[in-house]
Design an enzyme around this catalytic site. Structure first.
Site, mmCIF file in Angstrom:
data_model
loop_
_atom_site.group_PDB
_atom_site.id
_atom_site.type_symbol
_atom_site.label_atom_id
_atom_site.label_comp_id
_atom_site.label_asym_id
_atom_site.label_seq_id
_atom_site.Cartn_x
_atom_site.Cartn_y
_atom_site.Cartn_z
ATOM 1 N N GLU A 1 42.247 -40.736 -5.697
ATOM 2 C CA GLU A 1 43.488 -39.976 -5.845
ATOM 3 C C GLU A 1 44.179 -40.224 -7.175
ATOM 4 O OE1 GLU A 1 42.842 -41.721 -3.026
ATOM 5 O OE2 GLU A 1 42.629 -40.161 -1.500
ATOM 6 N N HIS B 1 48.605 -40.499 8.774
ATOM 7 C CA HIS B 1 48.277 -39.112 8.426
ATOM 8 C C HIS B 1 49.340 -38.139 8.939
ATOM 9 C CE1 HIS B 1 44.371 -41.038 7.880
ATOM 10 N NE2 HIS B 1 43.934 -39.967 7.261
#
Lengths: 343, 322
Positions: A75, A144
């Site tokens: 990322e 999440h």
């Protein structure tokens, strides 16, 4: 009548049209096509996934792997590369699969992309749209399911938008990609399946402008993202008692539309903000603070926030439902404000 | 790779002198209190910035570090505006709003000094991705210190540069210390260039005090990148003349042995001697370059000192593109 398509399809279409219009628009992310380098897929020019939810499905076959770039699971690498590519003239749209992964790449947004223009004396432009998703309600558990748009909204130099419906999603995404600044486009993963009318044309929804979704005179409810639907349910129920709620979909959390909110509060004298983010230092807190400062004399009661509790998102379905702000909680809060109206 | 011609040697020697004089002056001025904030000086490492940037044009990009003045000068940034920026003046390269640690000039392909150790890696590969996507033969160079080699951005960025064969060269300035901690303590591999094999790319360790060694290694790696053959790592062994930042007591530096020998070397003197011996620089020209450089830096200081401070309203400007 325009056709009805899903929230997910609206985002896909916004990306597609932005890519068709401008070759400088490229997409980067983990498995946004999927299957890079797999022989049988390459031969058929097929994507394996099109993103973990399928939002970018079909874009790689149309635009090729040069423009729909599957990255390694890195990322900070690809988010920082997007900053570099934006600073040098491209218009990258990186996807952060879940906003919960922000910790991995925050430096590239917090210390690099958002500050470059300022630090460099106005010479840099960082036209970059970070797509990500937030939201509880999908049993995805604590890592999440968070809602972190408010954290990003507190950073100077970036804009943050949270669409609540397919029409706004498409128009806001196109506006974000055309914007010369860093824009975070935060999608609620539990909204991907909802359908609404969406025009086929290329159109923009203005960033920084809230929308009044229902007019009312007794109470203002400001919402972010899917909390709009909670507010609309509350408005329906209170209307039966003769109490008219004005519902404002904030749409942009940075910079949020102070004018629309304050004008409404001056009319109704009462304000509830529903924000799915954790309650401290979130967008609702900021709205309460600004309204308290700018419209204190018009208020007939305290400003109320209905937010998630100060806990991570739990896994068990019953607990997750308790975690999310819902109509009953908002009605209880409204009751505290409107007792006098009922009398 | 372009040969080290007379013209190029003169350019390099001027830039080396500019960097040395600029940094020596900033060191002096900082001690008087006229320069605010944190300042990290590049003096001692001049052979690297100049030996690399000699191969670059304004269309090529570089990312720099917190020790960025040398990269700025070698990439062609204006000395007057640089000095004004470090003074926090309105006429500075960044209108006084970046300072020493964020000095940048995108028009010159200089994507910024960076206050984040390791912050330049992903930005550099992004610029390289742009170069490749637009099918230019421009390259990106990422300067980074030995300390930055231990940041996660090093791994993610070099791996991505490798799999996508990006036109980028990672130039490590191994000055033996990440802040006050020796590179030998902080790194599991003896040489940072040794890590290149893990990413399937070339890595080379060179004498960073020797201009010609840097020049040749950089020329090779930059040519390779321009031809689309992918990234490389060049590790340049060097030493900084001053501390990590101005005000650093430098208690960690060795007073004798190999480290002291490295510290005592002067890359400017070494290059002058070499260039004169190879007849690519005359002693007379070298003397005049040295005098010109002193004058140029004096001019920069005067410009900075006489420049106005930023207007209060500029506090709010340039947060967004309107």
């Amino acid at each position: 009548m325009a056709r009805r398509i899903t929230f997910m399809k609206a985002i896909n279409e916004g990306l597609d049209m932005a890519m068709e219009k401008d070759e400088r628009v490229i997409l980067l992310g983990e498995d946004i096509a999927g299957g890079a380098g797999v022989e049988h897929l390459e031969k058929e020019n097929e994507d394996a996934w099109g993103g973990v939810f399928g939002v970018t499905k079909g874009l790689m076959p149309k635009y090729g792997r040069e423009r729909v770039i599957d990255t390694p699971i890195s990322e900070m690498g690809y988010m920082g590369a997007s900053v570099g590519a934006a600073a040098t003239g491209l218009r990258p749209v990186p996807e952060l699969m879940f906003n919960d992964f922000i910790g991995f790449c925050l430096d590239t947004i917090l210390a690099q992309g958002s500050k470059m223009r300022y630090m460099f004396g106005g010479k840099a432009k960082i036209p970059m749209t970070i797509r990500t998703c937030h939201g509880a309600g999908a049993s995805a558990a604590a890592q999440h399911s968070g809602s972190y748009y408010g954290i990003l909204a507190s950073i100077p130099g970036i804009k943050v938008v949270v669409p609540s419906n397919p029409y706004d999603a498409k128009g806001l995404l196109i506006a974000a990609i055309e914007d010369d600044n860093v824009v975070v486009f935060s999608e609620d993963k539990t909204l991907y399946g909802i359908k609404d009318e969406v025009p086929e044309d290329y159109y923009k929804v203005e960033i920084g402008k809230a929308k009044i979704k229902r007019e009312g005179t007794d109470l203002t409810i400001v919402t972010i993202g899917k909390m709009l639907y909670v507010a609309l349910e509350v408005a329906d129920r209170l209307s039966k008692d003769g109490i008219e709620v004005e519902v404002i979909d904030l749409i942009t959390v940075a910079p949020w539309d102070q004018e629309t909110v304050i004008t409404s509060v001056k009319k109704t004298g009462r304000l509830i903000v529903i924000d799915e983010a954790n309650p401290h230092n979130n967008t609702a807190t900021d709205i309460a603070s600004v309204v308290g400062d700018q419209a204190f004399d018009y208020l007939d009661g305290p400003i109320k926030k209905v937010c998630a509790p100060n806990t991570p998102v739990p896994f068990a379905t019953n607990l997750e439902q308790l975690y999310l702000p819902n109509a009953d909680r908002v009605l209880e809060t409204a009751a505290e404000l409107i007792d006098d109206l009922k009398k | 790779m372009d040969k080290l011609t007379k013209e190029r040697a003169e350019w390099i020697y001027k830039k080396m002198n500019d960097i040395r004089n600029f940094e020596d002056e900033v060191h002096q001025i900082f001690s008087t209190g006229s320069i605010p904030g944190f300042v990290h000086l590049y003096a001692g490492e001049e052979a690297i910035a100049t030996g690399v940037c000699a191969h670059l044009t304004d269309n090529d990009y570089i990312t720099s570090t917190h020790r960025g003045h040398g990269h700025c000068i070698a990439k062609g940034c204006d000395l007057d505006k640089m000095m004004a920026e470090i003074y926090g003046k309105e006429t500075g390269l960044c209108k006084g709003k970046g300072g020493s640690m964020h000095i940048a000039d995108i028009d010159k392909g200089m994507l910024g000094a960076n206050g984040m150790v390791g912050g330049g890696f992903p930005i550099a590969i992004g610029a390289a991705l742009r170069n490749k996507y637009l099918k230019t033969d421009d390259v990106a160079v990422c300067f980074f210190g030995d300390g930055a080699a231990n940041e996660g951005t090093f791994h993610e960025s070099i791996n991505m540069a490798s799999i996508w064969k990006l036109p980028v060269v990672f130039v490590n300035e191994n000055n033996s210390f990440g802040e006050a901690t020796p590179q030998k303590y902080a790194s599991g591999s003896e040489h940072i260039a040794d890590r290149a094999s893990a990413y399937g790319i070339p890595g080379e360790t060179v004498d960073g005090k020797d201009l010609t060694a840097v020049y040749e290694a950089a020329g090779k790696a930059i040519d390779r990148a321009r031809k689309g053959e992918g990234p490389s790592i060049i590790e340049c062994i060097t030493y900084r003349n001053y501390g990590h930042f101005e005000g650093d007591e430098q208690k960690y530096k060795a007073k004798e042995g190999g480290e002291k020998k490295l510290a005592d070397r002067d890359c400017l003197k070494e290059f002058r001697k070499y260039a004169i011996s190879k007849k690519i620089l005359s002693a007379k020209k070298a003397d005049s370059i040295e005098a010109d450089s002193v004058e140029d830096i004096e001019h920069a200081i005067k410009f900075a000192e006489e420049s106005p401070i930023p207007k209060p309203e500029s506090l709010y400007e340039d947060v967004f593109v309107d």
